[in-house]
Enzyme design. Structure first.
Site, PDB file in Angstrom:
ATOM      1  N   GLU A  90       0.933  -1.341  -0.072  1.00  0.00           N
ATOM      2  CA  GLU A  90      -0.109   0.066  -0.057  1.00  0.00           C
ATOM      3  C   GLU A  90       0.579   1.210  -0.204  1.00  0.00           C
ATOM      4  O   GLU A  90       0.108   2.314  -0.627  1.00  0.00           O
ATOM      5  CB  GLU A  90      -0.796  -0.055   1.252  1.00  0.00           C
ATOM      6  CG  GLU A  90      -1.806  -1.378   0.925  1.00  0.00           C
ATOM      7  CD  GLU A  90      -3.358  -1.066   0.109  1.00  0.00           C
ATOM      8  OE1 GLU A  90      -3.339   0.620  -0.261  1.00  0.00           O
ATOM      9  OE2 GLU A  90      -3.177  -2.015  -0.469  1.00  0.00           O
ATOM     10  N   SER A 467     -45.196 -33.083  43.317  1.00  0.00           N
ATOM     11  CA  SER A 467     -43.966 -32.927  44.330  1.00  0.00           C
ATOM     12  C   SER A 467     -43.275 -31.664  44.432  1.00  0.00           C
ATOM     13  O   SER A 467     -42.646 -31.484  46.159  1.00  0.00           O
ATOM     14  CB  SER A 467     -43.828 -34.472  44.714  1.00  0.00           C
ATOM     15  OG  SER A 467     -45.034 -35.481  44.563  1.00  0.00           O
TER      16      SER A 467
END
Length: 843
Positions: A90, A467
């Protein structure tokens, strides 16, 4: 010659004039545009869009939410090889220029003049930073001039290292990856510092055109771009001959990697996302928040496996539904099979597979992501045809009785590394584990598999607990003065109700009646008729008020005697929260799953302040005794901290019951001079002696009741209760020690029978056991200490009175000192002995 000299002088003057006019034009443009330029100082405090990340308490990544996958890193974390690759690709003079590359701009201008089109912008990395942060992607002279001016300013305000750090964290690199760290994760499943030179060069080639040079979607062009960068690096002396040749000949190894999840807890991740979205809106997905949950990674992993194993065990007990798809492929070529399997998802440990060949008692299958393997007969001979919850077909005698070539099936890997035939369960389950000290959720599973069905049964499914609710009824009775030795008559009873079509004749599950029964025995044997009589004695209003202390929603508690059998509506989370009050010696805690929230800089926005049990504090209802230094640490978030809580919900019922407690102040506070905690103190829900007695009784559920399978844990400090609703539509087990409380539920989303042989002890308890093996592996075996004011005496198991001298079948029982029996049971060997008769009420 004179003419030539004149022309040269004219040319020079024109040139000077042109430069002067150009300079004036540039200066004018600068002074015109400069005030309109954004302030580059903002780059020093820039907030990059980063996703929401959710972690366990031990920093394991659970989930990530956000469109942009980005993990910002600092300049010091960028490998030198990557920096060199990026400069080669770049901007080779990045560390030397002033923000613009004169040669590059001149080259771009020449290309424009000669072709009439903008071919390259001559952009430096600094200019790309200016464009990415401040400008549009429009290709125009004005934007380019603004870009140049901004670049010059950026170079004045920021160091080269800061500029490069902004660049590598901002750039888009394909497949939702922003920044080089995210790209390394997505393309290679590693961090940027773990990549090879060739891989660094591959990523460095992406900024120019992430689509065109993508190594996944366009590997040939990506390879060409990578090798060009490597050649540039070599020519610039960034790498030597050997490194260049090795990297140049390296194959393209990139493939898509999703977010690397450390801990599978999708139900909790969705709870976090849903909870926080109402405060942060869409910013939740871009502000880089880090949420640390209360989950313990070992416990969550154990819960995931326990639920999956429990549901798969259930489904194998009830037979095989058959292949997931008959004749899914007719062409058994590898290409056709791979294409077909690509459309199928893996759920948990269940991998899709295509049957290739069937022999008499063996099969060859192609498993997605694995390839060809074989199934042994012992791994598929369980597959009797499913004919209903209570019936299966004949045992298969050969492979052809189970499936055929081309069929789509499911297989899973066993602990012995063998592949086993399996199937996606139709039954569902939920599991939740809390810390009884403060309600922190340590593990939560909302169903068999989140990707298969996202409904969170742990927090949303309202079912009857059966229960499983009885311990609260019994604890309520103990609080009202009952003792573990109180006798209640286990006998038939008929209730007349004009609202019912017929009279209600409740029964014990065994269809038998046992006469006068001690409260302790009635609970661990889950006697329905005793539970009903207890509730009738203490009163429904008393029991309801007691239940609400533990977090149960009064509106979902039935206002009739069916409450004693668990006909309320509760969620697994609500039930386990109630059980936390039984596990922590009688304190109310609230469940929570968000411990803290941090912003992208690590600043704490929110810190949970859970109501915390302080067992060493002495509580008093006198508010005047509250010490002045009792304060809670509060770290305020940007949002309302009090709102970050879990809404509780409810579920179902069916077996046992007991009596109620004395009123407890809801304003109890620690007395001055005792141990002080910096967190809000949990309120007491029942007296210490009640908490100890119910815990002690529930230990018998494990040692001699319906939870005996839990003896496999070989611990003396665990207690719990099974629960099974009418027609076995819901199976539960809730249990605890002082460190962990957990609830397991199994049932169908549309309530229907699990089968006549399925109960809480067969369907839910194994899940709880498998989890507790892990959760308690490092926890010492420490039964609860007996509180002051209690005594243990030998009693006659038949009458509940003091044992007569020499009684061989006498039992030890615990009592509050003022409630211990004083009369001695009659000795049947001395019929004329003046022993006291039973004085406890039998009704």
């Amino acid at each position: 010659m004179k003419l030539l000299t004149s022309l040269l002088k004219l040319g020079l003057k024109l040139t000077i004039l042109g430069c002067l006019l150009g300079g004036i034009a540039l200066a004018g443009a600068y002074y015109y545009l400069a005030p309109k330029l954004p302030d580059v100082q903002t780059l020093k405090v820039v907030k990059l869009q980063t996703p929401l990340r959710i972690y366990s308490e031990d920093n394991q990544l659970i989930s990530e939410f956000g469109e942009k996958r980005r993990t910002p890193i600092q300049f010091e974390q960028i490998p030198d090889n990557f920096i060199n690759a990026l400069l080669a690709a770049e901007d080779r003079n990045f560390f030397n220029h002033i923000g613009i590359d004169i040669k590059g701009l001149a080259r771009a201008a020449f290309q424009l003049a000669s072709t009439g089109h903008i071919q390259s912008g001559g952009s430096t990395i600094t200019m790309q930073v200016a464009k990415n942060f401040f400008l549009t992607r429009e290709r125009s002279f004005l934007r380019k001039f603004n870009e140049i001016l901004l670049s010059l300013q950026i170079e004045q305000e920021l160091s080269k290292e800061e500029i490069l750090e902004l660049y590598i964290n901002k750039i888009y690199l394909g497949h939702r990856s922003y920044g080089i760290q995210a790209a390394a994760n997505i393309y290679y499943g590693m961090n940027i510092d773990q990549l090879s030179l060739a891989q660094h060069a591959m990523i460095a080639g992406l900024p120019k055109a992430p689509s065109a040079y993508n190594p996944i979607t366009n590997p040939s062009r990506a390879l060409e771009r990578r090798n060009w960068i490597l050649k540039r690096m070599h020519s610039l002396s960034f790498i030597n001959d050997e490194d260049y040749e090795t990297a140049r000949t390296s194959p393209v190894t990139a493939e898509y990697h999703g977010t690397q999840i450390d801990l599978y807890a999708p139900y909790v991740a969705e709870m976090v996302r849903n909870e926080l979205y109402q405060y942060f809106d869409d910013r939740l997905y871009s502000d880089g928040l880090r949420v640390y949950t209360t989950l313990n990674s070992e416990m969550q992993t154990a819960a995931n496996k326990a639920v999956e194993d429990g549901l798969l065990a259930y489904t194998e007990r009830h037979g095989y539904f058959g292949p997931e798809q008959k004749a899914a492929v007719t062409d058994l070529s590898q290409e056709s099979i791979v294409k077909s399997l690509k459309q199928q998802r893996t759920y948990g440990s269940l991998s899709p597979a295509i049957v290739l060949e069937t022999e008499k008692q063996q099969a060859s299958v192609y498993i997605k992501g694995i390839g060809v393997t074989s199934l042994a007969w012992e791994e598929m001979n369980w597959a009797q045809e499913f004919k209903g919850p209570n019936r299966t077909g004949k045992k298969p005698k050969q492979t052809a009785d189970i499936f055929s070539p081309g069929d789509l099936i499911r297989v899973r890997l066993t602990a012995n590394e063998n592949w086993r035939l399996s199937q996606i369960p139709k039954v569902q389950g939920a599991f939740t584990a809390l810390s009884p000290d403060n309600g922190a959720i340590k593990a939560l599973v909302g169903g068999f598999n989140f990707n298969h069905n996202k409904f969170n049964r742990a927090t949303q499914a309202q079912r009857q607990p059966g229960s499983n609710l009885k311990p609260f009824i019994y604890a309520s009775a103990l609080e009202q003065g009952y003792t573990p030795a109180t006798l209640i008559n286990d006998a038939p009873v008929v209730f007349h109700d004009t609202n019912l079509e017929s009279n209600w004749r409740p029964e014990n599950y065994s269809k038998k009646f046992y006469g006068p029964t001690r409260l302790r025995e009635a609970l661990y044997k889950s006697r329905n008729l005793v539970s009903i009589r207890i509730l009738r004695s203490i009163g429904i209003d008393t029991a309801t008020e007691f239940l609400t202390r533990f977090g149960f929603d009064k509106t979902r508690l039935p206002n009739n005697l069916s409450l004693s059998l668990g006909s309320a509506d509760v969620t697994p989370l609500e039930l386990v929260t109630g059980y936390a009050g039984l596990a922590n010696q009688g304190f109310k805690v609230n469940p929570f799953f968000i411990d803290r929230i941090e912003d992208s800089e690590g600043n704490t926005l929110y810190q949970a302040q859970p109501m915390t049990v302080c067992s060493d504090c002495v509580y008093s209802p006198d508010a005047s005794e509250i010490p002045s230094n009792l304060t809670a640490l509060q770290i305020q978030p940007e949002t309302d901290s009090d709102a970050l809580s879990i809404p509780l919900e409810s579920d179902q019922a069916a077996e046992e019951s007991k009596e109620e407690p004395a009123e407890v102040s809801t304003n109890l506070q620690p007395v001055s001079g005792q141990q002080i905690t910096t967190l809000p103190l949990a309120e007491r829900t029942m007296q210490p002696h009640t908490a100890f007695m119910i815990y002690n009784i529930m230990q018998d559920v494990i040692t001699r009741g319906t939870g005996r399978r839990a003896l496999a844990l070989k611990r003396t400090d665990i207690a719990g209760k099974t629960g099974t609703t009418n027609d076995q539509k819901d199976a539960w087990f809730s249990g605890f020690n002082s460190d962990v409380v957990a609830t397991a539920w199994v049932g169908f989303d549309q309530p229907s029978t699990l089968g006549r042989r399925e109960f809480g002890g067969t369907a839910a308890l194994p899940i709880w056991i498998d989890f507790m093996k892990v959760a308690l592996s490092d926890s010492p075996d420490l039964p609860a200490a007996q509180p002051d004011g209690m005594t243990s005496v030998r009693i006659d198991p038949k009458t509940g009175l003091l044992a007569y001298p020499g009684q061989e079948n006498a039992l030890f029982e615990v009592f509050p000192e003022d409630s211990a029996p004083t009369d001695i049971a009659p000795n049947p060997a001395h019929t004329n002995t003046a022993g006291s008769s039973q004085t406890d009420e039998i009704f």
